[in-house]
Write an enzyme that holds these catalytic residues in place. Structure first.
Site, PDB file in Angstrom:
ATOM      1  N   GLY A 295       0.812  -1.208   0.000  1.00 57.53           N
ATOM      2  CA  GLY A 295       0.000   0.000   0.000  1.00 57.53           C
ATOM      3  C   GLY A 295       0.845   1.257   0.000  1.00 57.53           C
ATOM      4  O   GLY A 295       0.307   2.366  -0.037  1.00 57.53           O
ATOM      5  N   ASP A 296       2.161   1.112   0.089  1.00 59.70           N
ATOM      6  CA  ASP A 296       3.026   2.294   0.064  1.00 59.70           C
ATOM      7  C   ASP A 296       4.263   1.924  -0.754  1.00 59.70           C
ATOM      8  O   ASP A 296       4.240   0.934  -1.477  1.00 59.70           O
ATOM      9  CB  ASP A 296       3.350   2.727   1.502  1.00 59.70           C
ATOM     10  CG  ASP A 296       3.594   4.229   1.613  1.00 59.70           C
ATOM     11  OD1 ASP A 296       4.260   4.780   0.711  1.00 59.70           O
ATOM     12  OD2 ASP A 296       3.141   4.848   2.585  1.00 59.70           O
ATOM     13  N   ASP A 297       5.329   2.713  -0.642  1.00 60.24           N
ATOM     14  CA  ASP A 297       6.495   2.460  -1.482  1.00 60.24           C
ATOM     15  C   ASP A 297       7.035   1.040  -1.272  1.00 60.24           C
ATOM     16  O   ASP A 297       7.138   0.576  -0.144  1.00 60.24           O
ATOM     17  CB  ASP A 297       7.598   3.465  -1.151  1.00 60.24           C
ATOM     18  CG  ASP A 297       7.122   4.903  -1.333  1.00 60.24           C
ATOM     19  OD1 ASP A 297       6.405   5.180  -2.318  1.00 60.24           O
ATOM     20  OD2 ASP A 297       7.452   5.740  -0.474  1.00 60.24           O
TER      21      ASP A 297
END
Ligand SMILES: *[C@@H]1O[C@H](CO)[C@@H](O)[C@H](O)[C@H]1NC(C)=O
Ligand SMILES: *[C@@H]1O[C@H](CO)[C@@H](O)[C@H](O)[C@H]1NC(C)=O
Ligand SMILES: *[C@@H]1O[C@H](CO)[C@@H](O)[C@H](O)[C@H]1NC(C)=O
Ligand SMILES: *[C@@H]1O[C@H](CO)[C@@H](O)[C@H](O)[C@H]1NC(C)=O
Ligand SMILES: *[C@@H]1O[C@H](CO)[C@@H](O)[C@H](O)[C@H]1NC(C)=O
Ligand SMILES: *[C@@H]1O[C@H](CO)[C@@H](O)[C@H](O)[C@H]1NC(C)=O
Ligand SMILES: *[C@@H]1O[C@H](CO)[C@@H](O)[C@H](O)[C@H]1NC(C)=O
Ligand SMILES: *[C@@H]1O[C@H](CO)[C@@H](O)[C@H](O)[C@H]1NC(C)=O
Ligand SMILES: *[C@@H]1O[C@H](CO)[C@@H](O)[C@H](O)[C@H]1NC(C)=O
Ligand SMILES: *[C@@H]1O[C@H](CO)[C@@H](O)[C@H](O)[C@H]1NC(C)=O
Ligand SMILES: *[C@@H]1O[C@H](CO)[C@@H](O)[C@H](O)[C@H]1NC(C)=O
Length: 511
Positions: A295-297
């Protein structure tokens, strides 16, 4: 490459006037041949262990319901006594092992079988509180303290977390709900965090549903991260895959070898010993063969936040990333920043694949960050269904507090991308520097994009300077085109020491 230990033996208790005898010892592989080869499990590691034990020996229960927090603490506490006698390995056998946070020890291996699942407890009393990281100045979710990571280690050397692709499930939904409802009083735990440590290996594991970041080595060096499968829902908050962050330890280069310098100080009543790792670099991190859905980098290289990071003053550098596959619809395959106030230098990334990802390599910074991002080399990217191929953001904002220095401008220079194939990307590049602080030395070569939406502005460049060659669609004027036919953006030829570290084949008796 040979590993050499250097011992300097000093016979005076005062710093000035040490007379040292220096011994160079070629270290021998510590792996022991064990009888009954057929029963042995083999695995690759930076160091093998003389002793092994199972979590069951320490009262562990793998029923998915009983808490094993005490069993892990007891087991690792017990096995820490073998640190000076060949080290120890703790096997977590097949089963479901519920646990709160526990701490690692030096000269230690945690090994997860193929059918092993470690389940992170959702009972907050199983998670001790730690103070905030000095280079951040505050927690990211809440200003004060933070929960210790599920697997935590500080001030350690020679630690391995590995297995036959066993699983660690962070059961993050509990924490994500609290985050969304604004109910967090402390910053969420990470899955694995290692601080002030060196010679670390994290490999061959499946990591899912971390409460927040998955793997966070900070103030550490000589780190190998290999063969991880990392997955969290693409809408889960801050579930970064791997975040190499700030180095700490002192280094000296001597012929590209790794040295450990141990200084013994003797007087009639006391003996002191200090150990330093000496290599020719700082963080020395190698990340390879990882698949990340997040959901993020997927990977975010960081080095401290605004005035706290500037004060801490330690960079992240000498980082190798290769053969990474990333899916992250709302974030980057590799982010540099946004916390980059201690500086990020010498990142080498090669053979990267991103699918359904917002951007490939993204630099995030802002006025007030200070620090630098320089000497970044990326070669060989295969991209499919992206919003941006190249994205640099000079106005990221997101400050630790209002005390940041508005005169602290980041230095962004020497950013090199080459050999890029992209399909279905909405924008080729958004390169946004800072007015009166242009981002310089940006180089892009050998890139082709198919199926981009040519009705959209493909290159939006402001406050940047650089060159390009053999790039389509035609780049912005700020990246002046090189005429020479054979022009490639640079990529270093010489290897970093961490690239030459060979893993030994270790084995232990299966339980
Ligand atoms: C723990 O350590 C002690 C002393 O080193 C040892 O005698 C004992 O067998 C170990 N194992 C357990 C399960 O306590
Ligand atoms: C782990 O170590 C940290 C730092 O020394 C300490 O604060 C924490 O309580 C320890 N955690 C456990 C579970 O013992
Ligand atoms: C770990 O090392 C750091 C840096 O040297 C030091 O500040 C800290 O007190 C140490 N922590 C522990 C628990 O020994
Ligand atoms: C490890 O497990 C994950 C999830 O089950 C799987 O996708 C991956 O292919 C496995 N990797 C290896 C090397 O077996
Ligand atoms: C660990 O992972 C590496 C890289 O993915 C792979 O080459 C190796 O075979 C794996 N080892 C084991 C014991 O699964
Ligand atoms: C040895 O060093 C310790 C610590 O510096 C000091 O307290 C002690 O007085 C010294 N002893 C002698 C005999 O010099
Ligand atoms: C200090 O170490 C030396 C060997 O290097 C040893 O002979 C001596 O007994 C030690 N002294 C103390 C006080 O431990
Ligand atoms: C990257 O891919 C190329 C082409 O397949 C290969 O020759 C090269 O060895 C790879 N490099 C790494 C570091 O995996
Ligand atoms: C690209 O643009 C199309 C049409 O505007 C949109 O549907 C799609 O979601 C965009 N893709 C990405 C990865 O942002
Ligand atoms: C250009 O990039 C492609 C894709 O990565 C690669 O196969 C090719 O060898 C590169 N060409 C040159 C001249 O480097
Ligand atoms: C180009 O980027 C600038 C700076 O970020 C922004 O203000 C502008 O709206 C962008 N232009 C287009 C057409 O997207």
């Amino acid at each position: 490459m040979a590993i050499i230990n250097m011992y300097a033996k000093c016979t005076n208790s005062y710093v000035v006037g040490f007379i040292c005898t220096i011994l160079l010892l070629r270290s021998v592989a510590e792996c022991r041949e064990v009888n009954g080869v057929l029963e042995n499990l083999e695995y690759p590691a930076i160091s093998c262990r003389k002793h092994s034990a199972s979590l069951i020996d320490f009262g562990g229960v793998g029923d998915g319901k009983t808490s094993n927090t005490k069993a892990f603490q007891y087991a690792i506490g017990n096995l820490s006594h073998y640190g000076s006698d060949g080290g120890a390995l703790l096997v977590v056998p097949p089963g479901k092992w519920l646990t709160g946070s526990f701490n690692l020890t030096s000269h230690f291996t945690l090994f997860l079988h193929r059918d092993t699942i470690i389940l992170a407890s959702q009972d907050e009393s199983e998670w001790p509180e730690l103070s905030v990281l000095p280079s951040y100045g505050r927690g990211r979710d809440a200003p004060d303290g933070r929960f210790s990571s599920l697997i935590f280690g500080t001030n350690l050397t020679d630690v391995v977390v590995t297995g036959y692709n066993g699983t660690i499930d962070g059961q993050g939904s509990y924490w994500w709900d609290k985050f969304h409802k604004g109910e967090l009083k402390l910053t969420r735990p990470y899955m694995i965090e290692i601080m002030f440590s060196d010679h670390i290996q994290i490999s061959n594991l499946t990591l899912i549903n971390s409460p927040s970041w998955f793997v966070h080595p900070i103030y550490s060096s000589d780190i190998i991260i290999q063969g991880l499968t990392i997955a969290a829902p693409t809408d889960s908050p801050n579930t970064d895959g791997i975040d190499p962050d700030v180095c700490f330890i002192l280094y000296i280069s001597v012929f590209n070898y790794y040295y450990t310098l141990t200084i013994l100080v003797e007087n009639s009543t006391t003996n002191y010993s200090f150990s330093f790792s000496l290599t020719d670099s700082c963080t020395n991190t190698r990340i390879e063969d990882c698949n990340i859905v997040s959901g993020d980098d997927c990977i975010a290289v960081k080095s401290g936040w605004d005035e706290y990071g500037i004060k801490f003053g330690m960079p992240s550098q000498h980082i190798v990333i290769r053969r990474l596959t990333c899916v992250s619809p709302d974030s980057a395959m590799i982010a540099l920043g946004s916390e980059m106030s201690g500086g990020i230098q010498d990142v080498r990334a090669e053979n990267l694949t991103a699918i359904d990802t917002e951007s490939a390599v993204r630099i995030k910074t802002a006025v007030g960050r200070g620090g630098y991002v320089k000497d970044i080399f990326v070669k060989g990217m295969n991209l499919n269904n992206m919003k941006y191929v190249f994205w640099i953001t000079g106005s990221y904002g997101s400050h630790a507090d209002n005390d940041f220095d508005p005169k602290a401008l980041p230095d962004i220079s020497g950013i090199n991308y080459r050999d890029v194939i992209a399909d279905y990307c909405n924008y080729t590049a958004k390169l946004e520097g800072i007015p009166n602080d242009p981002f310089t030395g940006i180089c892009i070569s050998n890139m082709s994009i198919t199926n981009s939406d040519m009705k959209k502005l493909q290159w939006n460049c402001t406050d940047v300077e650089g060159v390009s060659s053999n790039v389509s669609p035609v780049p912005c004027e700020l990246l002046s085109q090189k005429e020479e036919k054979k022009f490639d953006c640079p990529f270093p030829d010489e290897k970093l020491p961490i690239e030459s570290v060979m893993l030994k084949t270790c084995s232990f008796k299966s339980v």
